[in-house]
Design a protein around this motif. Structure first.
Motif: not given
Length: 217
Positions: A176-182, A195-199
């Motif tokens: 998992m990767f979390k940084k700011d809104q990512s 790969i599952v991401a918001r954008t």
């Protein structure tokens, strides 16, 4: 099939998988062989011919040629949960395959292998005419070595950590990767990555970073 064999040899050479050298006293090389497959499309038509050089790992000696062999894979329940989350949150989902994944693993043991069929014909300059017997000294993991899955997983973990990902404690094949809104989730089943991401931009970033280390398909 000859083109498929040349493509496999190029992958081995690009990864620096082996070094050809003279057989020494005390060498106990393991066997090798070709595995040939026809990859087909969904409609049954031929997609491509695939050749792969594999080691006869069943002849490896425990404690000498390998130690630990365990490598985790993502649980199906975890994959279903991640896909359900992606659907609920309307996230971007893409699938990536790492080409010749196991060839990226670093070996921690000295292993030699018999010269596989066709190599002297494809690379005659590596083989002396005086008949000196040669062996392949393995520098990287090869398919069907006992420790190959584990070495590949360790290599992948080091790359993902370098990219800023954290491995999930309850399932060691999910990062998992979390940084700011990512917010990015990457479950991995051997060499298949989701790969599952918001954008879409975040998905592209992950693929760009992975391409610096691996060949993607």
């Amino acid at each position: 099939w000859w083109d498929a064999a040349l493509a496999e040899l190029k992958a081995l050479e690009d990864n620096g998988t082996f070094t050809v050298r003279e057989r020494r006293t005390g060498d106990k090389p393991i066997g090798s062989r070709w595995v040939l497959r026809i990859k087909r499309k969904a409609d049954g038509s031929i997609d491509r011919y695939k050749g792969r050089v594999v080691a006869k790992g069943y002849s490896q000696r425990p404690g000498f040629d390998f130690a630990e062999t365990f490598a985790p894979t993502a649980k199906w329940s975890a994959l279903r949960a991640i896909l359900a989350l992606a659907a609920l949150e309307d996230m971007e989902v893409e699938s990536v395959d790492i080409s010749s994944a196991f060839l990226n693993g670093e070996l921690d043991r000295d292993i030699t292998m018999e010269v596989f069929a066709g190599l002297p014909e494809m690379r005659p300059a590596l083989f002396p005419e005086d008949g000196t017997q040669q062996v392949l000294e393995l520098n990287k993991a090869l398919y069907r070595l006992k420790q190959s899955p584990r070495q590949w997983h360790q290599k992948l973990h080091s790359v993902m950590t370098e990219m800023g990902f954290t491995r999930v404690q309850c399932d060691n094949s999910i990062w998992m990767f979390k940084k700011d809104q990512s917010h990015i989730i990457v479950p991995v089943y051997v060499d298949d990555m989701t790969i599952v991401a918001r954008t879409k931009a975040e998905v592209d970033w992950v693929k760009t970073e992975l391409k610096k280390h691996f060949k993607l398909h």
